[in-house]
Enzyme design. Sequence first.
Site, PDB file in Angstrom:
ATOM      1  CG  ASP A   1      -1.716   1.257   1.373  1.00  0.00           C
ATOM      2  OD1 ASP A   1      -2.861   1.296   0.893  1.00  0.00           O
ATOM      3  OD2 ASP A   1      -1.203   2.226   1.971  1.00  0.00           O
TER       4      ASP A   1
ATOM      5  CB  ALA B   1      -3.551   1.722  -2.072  1.00  0.00           C
ATOM      6  CG  ASP B   2      -3.749  -2.726   1.272  1.00  0.00           C
ATOM      7  OD1 ASP B   2      -3.628  -3.393   0.238  1.00  0.00           O
ATOM      8  OD2 ASP B   2      -2.852  -2.640   2.123  1.00  0.00           O
ATOM      9  CB  ILE B   3      -9.275   0.683   2.683  1.00  0.00           C
ATOM     10  CG1 ILE B   3      -8.637   0.186   3.989  1.00  0.00           C
ATOM     11  CG2 ILE B   3     -10.762   0.969   2.889  1.00  0.00           C
ATOM     12  CD1 ILE B   3      -8.570   1.228   5.074  1.00  0.00           C
TER      13      ILE B   3
ATOM     14  N   GLY C   1     -10.208  -3.123  -1.747  1.00  0.00           N
ATOM     15  CA  GLY C   1     -11.194  -4.029  -1.168  1.00  0.00           C
ATOM     16  C   GLY C   1     -12.615  -3.607  -1.464  1.00  0.00           C
TER      17      GLY C   1
END
Length: 427
Positions: free
Chosen positions: A167, A199-201, A204
């Site tokens: 991320d 970026a991860d969230i 998702g």
Amino acid sequence: MSEGQSELFGKSPAIHAKIGGMGALSHIRVLDLSRVLAGPWCAQNLADLGADVIKVERPGTGDDTRHWGPPFVLNEQGLETKESAYFICINRNKRSITVDISKPEGQEIIRKLASESDIVLENYKVGDLAKYGLDYENLKKVKSDLIYCSITGFGQTGPFSHRPGYDFIVQGMGGFMSVTGEAEGVDGTGPQKAGVAIADIFTGMYATTAILAAVVHRDQTGEGQYIDMALLDTQIAVMANVGSAYLTSGEVPQRLGNASSTIVPYQTFPTSDGWMIVAAGNDGQFRHFVTAGGEAQLADNPLYINNPLRVEHRKELVPLLEAMTRKKTKAEWIELLEKANVPCGPINNFKEVFENEQVIARKIQIEVPHPTAGKMKLVASPMHLSKTPIEVRMPPPTLGQHTDEILQERLNLDESSIAALHKKGII
């Protein structure tokens, strides 16, 4: 229980009563091979909406985030458990099974579970699962209408596809950090990452949307499909108007700290005891702001009389506004500006967040029973559906908590077969 639900969960209505619920996705089964954040965030969304999510973890160690602490949850005696704050925020409403996918017996367990799942979610490096026969091309042979979602740093194609994706790195590569942080020439200048792994969230969240679209397509046509999600793609997409501004003008956006490039005043301001946000989006709100602060003459100044002029002369105006806002406390300013209909808000720490009356009214903090912690505090899902409300049916699972249960329920294995798998280290 409906006939469809009974068939879906096989011969175990008691288990269904425990793991099911009335969510919109209560008919959906998810096999979650993902770890860390982006994939588990997606899987938790699906689980919150009612899906039966089986989280596959490595025997002995599990998801890396189980060990990302402190802090770890304290039990009712005040002793530290093995449940990290990081892990529990993204894994409620799931069941955990431990399987060693590097061994043929473990691979066969995954294939059998996939054969009766609607969705497989994974975030291994490109090509890794193909070595075990657990990639989309292999699993769709056992489930032709399977929806298979892969999450990686850079996607399945392109020169960077085989790079590991983190991320922090993607926030930098995707442009976010180039516009986040104090402006050049200001104390503390320099690029800044977000305080949470955006970026991860966001990946998702996009993955959740893509999967639900694939479910609708499958229900209409009977076709499964492959979904390729990349952190870098997502980071660039969520730059929204900033990315669009570059494509439109060709001018490279710059850092402005907490200020807006197109609206003044639209930023943080110091008070006598902290910070606040003022978002004066039009000339009337600007006038109300400075009038409340006893500086009404600023609204009549020819340099600041409209927003384009305030943007042009921000360097002269903002210090005057800061001198004004320092004369009152944060609470005094919020009360004044709310009465004057000027958009504003405090910058809360997390103690203040969870003590806020609006947060309390919305029941954003929840408490759930947990096998080792006793009671566990979590942040509730923000999705409020009137007909199919979110249910917290299960707390975040302990490592391998449901292994035997799932093997009995899904694979019809007896106790001796399960014991043999344990002895071999397969589960």
